[in-house]
Write an enzyme that holds these catalytic residues in place. Structure first.
Site, mmCIF file in Angstrom:
data_model
loop_
_atom_site.group_PDB
_atom_site.id
_atom_site.type_symbol
_atom_site.label_atom_id
_atom_site.label_comp_id
_atom_site.label_asym_id
_atom_site.label_seq_id
_atom_site.Cartn_x
_atom_site.Cartn_y
_atom_site.Cartn_z
ATOM 1 C CD GLN A 150 -17.555 9.226 3.452
ATOM 2 O OE1 GLN A 150 -17.591 8.425 2.544
ATOM 3 N NE2 GLN A 150 -16.741 9.090 4.487
ATOM 4 C CB THR A 160 -17.940 8.551 -0.680
ATOM 5 O OG1 THR A 160 -19.283 8.497 -1.146
ATOM 6 C CG2 THR A 160 -17.191 9.682 -1.346
ATOM 7 C CB SER A 161 -17.540 4.780 3.218
ATOM 8 O OG SER A 161 -16.202 4.423 2.940
ATOM 9 C CB THR A 162 -21.678 7.167 4.205
ATOM 10 O OG1 THR A 162 -20.976 8.399 4.374
ATOM 11 C CG2 THR A 162 -21.110 6.114 5.136
#
Length: 188
Positions: free
Chosen positions: A13, A8-10
Site C-alpha cells: 500500500q 498502512t496495513s501492508t
C-alpha cells in the site's frame, strides 16, 4: 511540536502511505513516524508506541484518518489517555477533530464506537455469507498450502534435511512436514 503518524496495513500500500505522508507534511508536522503493519497486531506497532513516547506537554499527534490509528474503541481511548497524561492532544485531519477541545473528545469517542460497530457488522455478514456458501456446497475454504508443497518436502527430506529445516525452507508447519513424510493428510 506537531508529530505525525502514518500507517498502512501492508507493504503493497505504498500509494496510501505516500498520501498520508503528503497530508501530514501539509499539516506542518515537525516529525513523522511511519510503519506498514496491521492495526490488529498491536504488539508490532512499534512506531505508534515511539510516537506516543516522543510527544511532550503541549504537543499534538496528528493522523490523517481514525482507522490509521486504532481499530478498536478501547485502543483508541488508551492512546488518547496516554497522550492526555503527557499533556498532548490528538488531531484527526479527515474529520477536523482535535481532542484538545471538549467537542473533539466527544466526537472521537462516538466515531470510534461507530467504526467498531461497522467492523462487527461486516464480520457478522462475512460469517453469515460463509455459512450460506457452506450450506450450498460452494465454500471450499482456503487452498491447503502444505499439500501443494508435498513433492518439495519429500525431495528435501530425501536429501537429508531435517523436518525443522524443511519446514523453514518451504514455509509450512513442522507438523505438516511430518504428515507428508508419514503419508497422512497433508492438507491440515
Amino acid at each position: 511540536m506537531i508529530v505525525g503518524y502514518a500507517r498502512t496495513s501492508t507493504t503493497e500500500q505504498e500509494a496510501g502511505l505516500s498520501a498520508q505522508l503528503r497530508d501530514l507534511e501539509a499539516a506542518g508536522c515537525d516529525k513523522v513516524f511511519r510503519e506498514q503493519v496491521s492495526s490488529v497486531d498491536r504488539e508490532a506497532r512499534r512506531e505508534l508506541e515511539a510516537a506516543i513516547d516522543y510527544v511532550r506537554d503541549g504537543d499534538t499527534l496528528i493522523v490523517t484518518k481514525l482507522d490509521r490509528l486504532a481499530r478498536s474503541v478501547p485502543h483508541l481511548l488508551e492512546v488518547i489517555d496516554g497522550l492526555k497524561a503527557k499533556g498532548a492532544t490528538l488531531r484527526i485531519l479527515a474529520m477536523d477533530i482535535d481532542t484538545g477541545t471538549p467537542t473533539g473528545k466527544l466526537m472521537v469517542s462516538v466515531l470510534g464506537s461507530v467504526a467498531a460497530f461497522e467492523r462487527e457488522i461486516m464480520l457478522e455478514r462475512q460469517r453469515e455469507g460463509i455459512a450460506k456458501a457452506k450450506a450450498e456446497g460452494k465454500y471450499k475454504g482456503r487452498k491447503p498450502t502444505a499439500q501443494a508443497k508435498s513433492e518439495e518436502v519429500l525431495r528435501l527430506l530425501g536429501e537429508g534435511h531435517g523436518a525443522t529445516e524443511v519446514a523453514k525452507l518451504t514455509c509450512i508447519a513442522r507438523a505438516s512436514v511430518y504428515r507428508i513424510k508419514n503419508g497422512g493428510d497433508a492438507a491440515r
